[in-house]
Design a protein around this motif. Structure first.
Motif, PDB file in Angstrom:
ATOM      1  N   MET A  39       0.840  -1.153   0.030  1.00 50.01           N
ATOM      2  CA  MET A  39       0.124  -0.106   0.033  1.00 50.01           C
ATOM      3  C   MET A  39       0.993   1.208   0.039  1.00 50.01           C
ATOM      4  O   MET A  39       1.796   1.259   0.778  1.00 50.01           O
ATOM      5  CB  MET A  39      -0.806   0.068   1.138  1.00 50.01           C
ATOM      6  N   ALA A  40       0.687   2.030  -0.884  1.00 53.46           N
ATOM      7  CA  ALA A  40       1.444   3.436  -0.903  1.00 53.46           C
ATOM      8  C   ALA A  40       1.071   4.095   0.278  1.00 53.46           C
ATOM      9  O   ALA A  40      -0.070   4.427   0.776  1.00 53.46           O
ATOM     10  CB  ALA A  40       1.067   4.301  -2.099  1.00 53.46           C
ATOM     11  N   VAL A  41       2.194   5.150   0.676  1.00 54.82           N
ATOM     12  CA  VAL A  41       1.898   5.830   1.809  1.00 54.82           C
ATOM     13  C   VAL A  41       1.240   7.170   1.171  1.00 54.82           C
ATOM     14  O   VAL A  41       1.442   7.733   0.259  1.00 54.82           O
ATOM     15  CB  VAL A  41       3.297   6.293   2.391  1.00 54.82           C
ATOM     16  N   GLY A  42       0.402   7.804   2.185  1.00 52.28           N
ATOM     17  CA  GLY A  42      -0.547   8.916   1.592  1.00 52.28           C
ATOM     18  C   GLY A  42      -1.546   8.730   0.870  1.00 52.28           C
ATOM     19  O   GLY A  42      -1.871   7.660   0.178  1.00 52.28           O
ATOM     20  N   THR A  43      -2.358   9.505   0.610  1.00 53.27           N
ATOM     21  CA  THR A  43      -3.452   9.304  -0.454  1.00 53.27           C
ATOM     22  C   THR A  43      -3.347  10.357  -1.420  1.00 53.27           C
ATOM     23  O   THR A  43      -4.034   9.766  -2.640  1.00 53.27           O
ATOM     24  CB  THR A  43      -4.613  10.042   0.614  1.00 53.27           C
ATOM     25  N   HIS A  44      -2.445  10.929  -1.975  1.00 52.15           N
ATOM     26  CA  HIS A  44      -2.120  11.837  -2.945  1.00 52.15           C
ATOM     27  C   HIS A  44      -0.953  11.453  -3.700  1.00 52.15           C
ATOM     28  O   HIS A  44       0.173  11.737  -2.818  1.00 52.15           O
ATOM     29  CB  HIS A  44      -2.310  13.247  -2.765  1.00 52.15           C
ATOM     30  N   ARG A  45      -0.661  10.903  -4.644  1.00 52.21           N
ATOM     31  CA  ARG A  45       0.726  10.321  -5.377  1.00 52.21           C
ATOM     32  C   ARG A  45       0.813  11.267  -6.679  1.00 52.21           C
ATOM     33  O   ARG A  45       0.421  10.748  -7.639  1.00 52.21           O
ATOM     34  CB  ARG A  45       0.827   8.877  -5.429  1.00 52.21           C
ATOM     35  N   PRO A  46       1.568  12.192  -6.590  1.00 52.24           N
ATOM     36  CA  PRO A  46       1.664  12.951  -7.842  1.00 52.24           C
ATOM     37  C   PRO A  46       2.659  12.380  -8.909  1.00 52.24           C
ATOM     38  O   PRO A  46       3.392  11.289  -8.485  1.00 52.24           O
ATOM     39  CB  PRO A  46       2.263  14.438  -7.372  1.00 52.24           C
ATOM     40  N   SER A  47       2.377  12.592 -10.044  1.00 53.88           N
ATOM     41  CA  SER A  47       3.229  12.047 -11.245  1.00 53.88           C
ATOM     42  C   SER A  47       4.187  13.019 -11.770  1.00 53.88           C
ATOM     43  O   SER A  47       3.929  14.269 -11.944  1.00 53.88           O
ATOM     44  CB  SER A  47       2.257  11.366 -12.309  1.00 53.88           C
ATOM     45  N   TYR A  48       5.300  12.831 -12.320  1.00 53.31           N
ATOM     46  CA  TYR A  48       6.244  13.745 -13.220  1.00 53.31           C
ATOM     47  C   TYR A  48       6.481  12.919 -14.380  1.00 53.31           C
ATOM     48  O   TYR A  48       6.011  11.863 -14.782  1.00 53.31           O
ATOM     49  CB  TYR A  48       7.361  13.575 -12.302  1.00 53.31           C
ATOM     50  N   ASP A  49       7.185  13.735 -15.390  1.00 47.94           N
ATOM     51  CA  ASP A  49       7.545  13.254 -16.702  1.00 47.94           C
ATOM     52  C   ASP A  49       8.656  12.453 -16.477  1.00 47.94           C
ATOM     53  O   ASP A  49       9.364  12.068 -17.591  1.00 47.94           O
ATOM     54  CB  ASP A  49       7.851  14.408 -17.649  1.00 47.94           C
ATOM     55  N   HIS A  50       9.390  12.254 -15.313  1.00 48.22           N
ATOM     56  CA  HIS A  50      10.650  11.307 -15.214  1.00 48.22           C
ATOM     57  C   HIS A  50      10.330  10.564 -13.650  1.00 48.22           C
ATOM     58  O   HIS A  50       9.756  11.068 -13.007  1.00 48.22           O
ATOM     59  CB  HIS A  50      11.655  12.104 -15.072  1.00 48.22           C
ATOM     60  N   PRO A  51      11.102   9.496 -13.607  1.00 45.97           N
ATOM     61  CA  PRO A  51      10.835   8.848 -12.492  1.00 45.97           C
ATOM     62  C   PRO A  51      11.855   9.463 -11.510  1.00 45.97           C
ATOM     63  O   PRO A  51      12.827  10.148 -11.567  1.00 45.97           O
ATOM     64  CB  PRO A  51      11.615   7.377 -12.761  1.00 45.97           C
ATOM     65  N   SER A  52      11.306   9.097 -10.188  1.00 52.29           N
ATOM     66  CA  SER A  52      11.780   9.955  -8.895  1.00 52.29           C
ATOM     67  C   SER A  52      12.948   8.977  -8.388  1.00 52.29           C
ATOM     68  O   SER A  52      12.870   7.728  -8.745  1.00 52.29           O
ATOM     69  CB  SER A  52      10.905  10.467  -7.790  1.00 52.29           C
ATOM     70  N   LYS A  53      13.844   9.484  -7.725  1.00 56.39           N
ATOM     71  CA  LYS A  53      14.884   8.350  -6.943  1.00 56.39           C
ATOM     72  C   LYS A  53      14.203   7.594  -6.016  1.00 56.39           C
ATOM     73  O   LYS A  53      14.487   6.383  -6.104  1.00 56.39           O
ATOM     74  CB  LYS A  53      15.786   9.385  -6.296  1.00 56.39           C
ATOM     75  N   SER A  54      13.130   7.875  -5.358  1.00 59.61           N
ATOM     76  CA  SER A  54      12.666   6.853  -4.407  1.00 59.61           C
ATOM     77  C   SER A  54      11.850   5.828  -5.105  1.00 59.61           C
ATOM     78  O   SER A  54      11.823   4.788  -4.879  1.00 59.61           O
ATOM     79  CB  SER A  54      11.662   7.577  -3.495  1.00 59.61           C
ATOM     80  N   SER A  55      11.177   6.319  -6.346  1.00 61.95           N
ATOM     81  CA  SER A  55      10.706   5.277  -7.050  1.00 61.95           C
ATOM     82  C   SER A  55      11.500   4.070  -7.899  1.00 61.95           C
ATOM     83  O   SER A  55      11.189   3.070  -7.633  1.00 61.95           O
ATOM     84  CB  SER A  55       9.739   6.063  -8.231  1.00 61.95           C
ATOM     85  N   VAL A  56      12.482   4.777  -8.207  1.00 63.24           N
ATOM     86  CA  VAL A  56      13.396   3.856  -8.885  1.00 63.24           C
ATOM     87  C   VAL A  56      14.154   3.014  -7.844  1.00 63.24           C
ATOM     88  O   VAL A  56      14.343   1.450  -7.923  1.00 63.24           O
ATOM     89  CB  VAL A  56      14.590   4.517  -9.430  1.00 63.24           C
ATOM     90  N   MET A  57      14.488   3.604  -6.734  1.00 67.03           N
ATOM     91  CA  MET A  57      14.916   2.798  -5.477  1.00 67.03           C
ATOM     92  C   MET A  57      14.146   1.680  -5.043  1.00 67.03           C
ATOM     93  O   MET A  57      14.379   0.425  -4.591  1.00 67.03           O
ATOM     94  CB  MET A  57      15.533   3.637  -4.385  1.00 67.03           C
ATOM     95  N   GLY A  58      12.675   2.011  -5.044  1.00 67.48           N
ATOM     96  CA  GLY A  58      11.833   1.038  -4.648  1.00 67.48           C
ATOM     97  C   GLY A  58      11.693  -0.025  -5.569  1.00 67.48           C
ATOM     98  O   GLY A  58      11.533  -1.209  -5.013  1.00 67.48           O
ATOM     99  N   LEU A  59      11.498   0.084  -6.747  1.00 70.66           N
ATOM    100  CA  LEU A  59      11.732  -0.940  -7.996  1.00 70.66           C
ATOM    101  C   LEU A  59      12.670  -1.757  -7.541  1.00 70.66           C
ATOM    102  O   LEU A  59      12.857  -3.068  -7.621  1.00 70.66           O
ATOM    103  CB  LEU A  59      11.582  -0.456  -9.158  1.00 70.66           C
ATOM    104  N   LEU A  60      14.141  -1.261  -7.523  1.00 66.15           N
ATOM    105  CA  LEU A  60      15.119  -2.115  -7.377  1.00 66.15           C
ATOM    106  C   LEU A  60      15.148  -2.913  -6.269  1.00 66.15           C
ATOM    107  O   LEU A  60      15.578  -4.244  -6.217  1.00 66.15           O
ATOM    108  CB  LEU A  60      16.563  -1.251  -7.286  1.00 66.15           C
TER     109      LEU A  60
END
Length: 56
Positions: free
Chosen positions: A1-22
């Motif tokens: 489950m993602a933390v928080g209720t609002h998860r903004p999107s960007y036109d590039h991956p964030s460091k936390s998203s890449v580290m989370g996938l890894l």
């Protein structure tokens, strides 16, 4: 489950998203904060955005 209720999107991956996938790929669970910290400290990366994404 993602933390928080609002998860903004960007036109590039964030460091936390890449580290989370890894971390998930190598078997680190979300609750293993110490392992996440060691992983983030051990790696650096760069992102090249040739064509930014489009929001719908």
């Amino acid at each position: 489950m993602a933390v928080g209720t609002h998860r903004p999107s960007y036109d590039h991956p964030s460091k936390s998203s890449v580290m989370g996938l890894l971390a998930a790929a190598i078997g680190i669970r979300r609750s293993e904060d110490g392992k996440h910290k060691k992983l983030a400290e051990a790696y650096n990366f760069a992102v090249l955005v040739n064509y930014p994404g489009t929001f719908f």
